[in-house]
Design an enzyme around this catalytic site. Structure first.
Site, mmCIF file in Angstrom:
data_model
loop_
_atom_site.group_PDB
_atom_site.id
_atom_site.type_symbol
_atom_site.label_atom_id
_atom_site.label_comp_id
_atom_site.label_asym_id
_atom_site.label_seq_id
_atom_site.Cartn_x
_atom_site.Cartn_y
_atom_site.Cartn_z
ATOM 1 N N ASP A 173 0.828 -1.202 0.000
ATOM 2 C CA ASP A 173 0.000 0.000 0.000
ATOM 3 C C ASP A 173 0.865 1.255 0.000
ATOM 4 O OD1 ASP A 173 -2.342 1.420 -0.007
ATOM 5 O OD2 ASP A 173 -2.736 1.203 2.134
ATOM 6 N N HIS B 196 3.285 3.429 -8.936
ATOM 7 C CA HIS B 196 3.122 1.996 -9.172
ATOM 8 C C HIS B 196 4.372 1.410 -9.839
ATOM 9 C CE1 HIS B 196 -0.932 2.125 -7.768
ATOM 10 N NE2 HIS B 196 -1.355 2.918 -8.742
ATOM 11 N N LEU C 29 11.707 -20.074 -3.488
ATOM 12 C CA LEU C 29 10.625 -19.219 -2.988
ATOM 13 C C LEU C 29 9.381 -19.463 -3.815
ATOM 14 C CD1 LEU C 29 9.751 -16.755 -1.157
ATOM 15 C CD2 LEU C 29 10.351 -15.306 -3.125
#
Length: 256
Positions: A29, A46, A140
């Site tokens: 956020d 972004h 991962l």
């Protein structure tokens, strides 16, 4: 006569050790606010957020994270201005086209969770290709939530479960998440100072620890991730049990 007493064991109730590979979820956020405060467009925020994803994906395995779920685009985000939504979809295309080779090279398995039927043309196919290309990654597991709603995931799982004659938590969890054996979320981090879950990982995160930071997502780095994990490891996770009580601290119920 002294009554029987059940004393919980702290070691067994605290089910997370530093040697376990954690599942961490992050609500990324603050991209727009970070950009606005600098006189930049929200789209630039972004773009900076994508750079942060690269940093955190690189840092996560080194800090004991085995599964990383990132909240990229919620179902509610479709209500944002069309220009911003289009820019986010362009960034998603860019990430899928330019990061897959690096992810595969570094042993990162990519999965995208959420709906795909409402994504712009070509993105669903690009997701499928990226997932296939990274399917054997074991360093991962990177899960990116796109057009995602935890409540919708639970609702859809409930609809599927209605046809079953018997149901367990494990089976229902697979219906919610779409995969068997996914570790429950250990820690949810939210950047930018907001303190809510916003429909993110409600089933998987039922017992997750929560960490909120004022840092905007474009500013978040490996040090911030380490700080969140240090806080996590300093907490006792009892999962509904009680902290261990030393025998001498147990009150005697015997009568003289």
């Amino acid at each position: 006569m002294q009554s029987d007493k059940t004393i919980s064991n702290k070691t067994s109730s605290n089910m997370t050790s530093r040697n376990e590979k954690l599942h961490v979820g992050i609500i990324m956020d603050g991209n727009g606010r970070w950009a606005t405060r600098r006189g930049l467009s929200r789209v630039r925020g972004h773009e900076a957020g994508v750079e942060t994803i690269r940093r955190i994906v690189e840092a996560a395995p080194k800090q004991g994270i085995g599964t990383l779920t990132l909240y990229a685009f919620s179902t509610d985000n479709w209500r944002r201005p069309k220009t911003e939504v289009a820019a986010l979809m362009t960034l998603l295309r860019f990430y899928l086209a330019n990061e897959v080779q690096s992810l595969a090279k570094n042993g990162v398995r990519l999965s995208v969770i959420g709906r795909r039927d409402r994504l712009p043309d070509g993105i669903a196919n690009a997701i499928a290709r990226a997932e296939h290309a990274t399917a054997h990654g074991s360093t991962l597991h990177l899960r990116i939530a796109v057009d995602y709603s935890a409540r919708d995931a639970i609702l859809n799982a409930a609809a599927k479960a209605a046809a079953l004659t018997s149901l367990t938590r494990e089976a229902f969890s697979q219906l919610v998440t779409g995969e068997a054996g996914l570790r429950d979320v250990d820690l949810i981090i939210r950047t930018s100072g907001e303190k809510r879950l916003s429909d993110f990982l409600l089933w998987e995160g039922a017992y997750a620890e929560l960490h909120f930071t004022e840092r905007m997502w474009p500013e978040f780095d490996a040090g911030d991730l380490a700080a969140a994990l240090a806080s996590f490891h300093g907490r006792e996770r009892r999962f509904g049990g009680l902290q261990a009580i030393m025998p001498e601290e147990v009150p005697s119920l015997s009568r003289a």
